[in-house]
Design an enzyme around this catalytic site. Structure first.
Site, PDB file in Angstrom:
ATOM      1  N   HIS A 282       1.533   4.587  -2.819  1.00  0.00           N
ATOM      2  CA  HIS A 282       1.712   6.037  -2.730  1.00  0.00           C
ATOM      3  C   HIS A 282       2.970   6.477  -3.480  1.00  0.00           C
ATOM      4  O   HIS A 282       2.990   7.542  -4.109  1.00  0.00           O
ATOM      5  CB  HIS A 282       1.800   6.465  -1.271  1.00  0.00           C
ATOM      6  CG  HIS A 282       0.500   6.382  -0.536  1.00  0.00           C
ATOM      7  ND1 HIS A 282      -0.653   6.972  -1.016  1.00  0.00           N
ATOM      8  CD2 HIS A 282       0.162   5.789   0.644  1.00  0.00           C
ATOM      9  CE1 HIS A 282      -1.646   6.739  -0.164  1.00  0.00           C
ATOM     10  NE2 HIS A 282      -1.180   6.018   0.838  1.00  0.00           N
TER      11      HIS A 282
ATOM     12  N   HIS B 292       0.829  -1.207   0.000  1.00  0.00           N
ATOM     13  CA  HIS B 292       0.000   0.000   0.000  1.00  0.00           C
ATOM     14  C   HIS B 292       0.864   1.258   0.000  1.00  0.00           C
ATOM     15  O   HIS B 292       0.597   2.208  -0.761  1.00  0.00           O
ATOM     16  CB  HIS B 292      -0.920   0.005   1.222  1.00  0.00           C
ATOM     17  CG  HIS B 292      -1.702   1.279   1.366  1.00  0.00           C
ATOM     18  ND1 HIS B 292      -2.870   1.521   0.672  1.00  0.00           N
ATOM     19  CD2 HIS B 292      -1.472   2.394   2.115  1.00  0.00           C
ATOM     20  CE1 HIS B 292      -3.326   2.720   0.986  1.00  0.00           C
ATOM     21  NE2 HIS B 292      -2.493   3.278   1.858  1.00  0.00           N
ATOM     22  N   GLU B 293       1.885   1.283   0.851  1.00  0.00           N
ATOM     23  CA  GLU B 293       2.775   2.449   0.886  1.00  0.00           C
ATOM     24  C   GLU B 293       3.516   2.598  -0.435  1.00  0.00           C
ATOM     25  O   GLU B 293       3.776   3.718  -0.887  1.00  0.00           O
ATOM     26  CB  GLU B 293       3.750   2.341   2.055  1.00  0.00           C
ATOM     27  CG  GLU B 293       3.091   2.337   3.425  1.00  0.00           C
ATOM     28  CD  GLU B 293       2.146   3.510   3.645  1.00  0.00           C
ATOM     29  OE1 GLU B 293       2.420   4.610   3.095  1.00  0.00           O
ATOM     30  OE2 GLU B 293       1.131   3.350   4.337  1.00  0.00           O
TER      31      GLU B 293
END
Length: 237
Positions: free
Chosen positions: A110, A106-107
């Site tokens: 980004h 998920h990071e």
């Protein structure tokens, strides 16, 4: 005896809205912790760690200028675009669990957004300073406006509050898109099985719901302020 808003002193029924917001946020927080702990006990068959998954995803998306490093705490994972650093918490960086891989991915989502200049992410960065200022001045403006019975100042305070919470609403598509990118990369590179990806989706959905809860809580607070200030204007009339 009555207070500023037309209600009996020490009685304010609009606090129910604040209470609802608190309960929703607590439930979302409890859900993400429960979901993470569930899948933190299940190791990925590939045997890779959160850090391994992060580096693989960055590499597959041609991102070579982002450094992966550890950070203290649990579920404190974050991506810092200004420094091109992806911070993975103690519960993620060296863990082989599905939950850890999902959070790391998920990071990375980004980081991918930053790499491709994803519109909503660029917008949130642009308005963050204004939202921070608005957050500090909105409530003082509203209540000072009520104190001196000056409606224009109250309206300015309400507008400032709307600006302040707009960042939370804009964060929602950014977070959901990061999770979508994470799952897509994991699937395309066959890092996890479909069953394991279901676990990743569960973790990321639970995490995303905390942002939804925060936005809902802020909207309830806005509704409360509108009710209170409307009551104040009526009492002035």
């Amino acid at each position: 005896m009555y207070g500023y808003y037309g209600y009996p002193m020490f009685y304010d029924p609009t606090y129910v809205l604040v209470l609802i917001g608190v309960i929703v946020s607590m439930l979302a927080s409890a859900n993400v912790n429960r979901t993470f702990q569930k899948y933190a006990k299940i190791g990925a068959r590939a045997g890779i760690t959160g850090a391994d998954a992060a580096r693989l995803i960055l590499s597959r998306n041609d991102i070579t200028n982002v450094r992966v490093q550890g950070i203290a705490g649990n579920l404190t994972d974050n991506y810092v675009p200004s420094k091109k650093v992806l911070n993975l918490s103690e519960s993620t960086i060296n863990s082989h669990s599905i939950a850890a891989i999902g959070v790391a991915a998920h990071e990375c989502g980004h980081a991918i957004q930053d790499h491709v200049c994803y519109g909503p992410l660029v917008l949130t960065r642009t308005i963050t300073p204004a939202c921070a200022v608005a957050s500090k001045i909105s409530i003082p403006l509203i209540f000072f406006g009520i104190l001196i019975s000056w409606s224009p100042l109250i309206k300015i305070g309400i507008i400032a509050f709307i600006v302040a919470i707009s960042i939370q609403l804009l964060t929602l598509p950014v977070e959901f898109d990061a999770s979508r990118r994470a799952v897509k990369t994991l699937r395309e590179n066959q890092v996890l099985t479909e069953e394991e990806l279901d676990g990743v989706k569960a973790v990321l959905t639970a995490a995303a719901l905390t942002y939804v809860a925060a936005a809902a809580s802020s909207l309830l607070q806005l509704l409360r302020l509108l009710i209170l200030t409307r009551g104040s204007r009526r009492s002035d009339d």
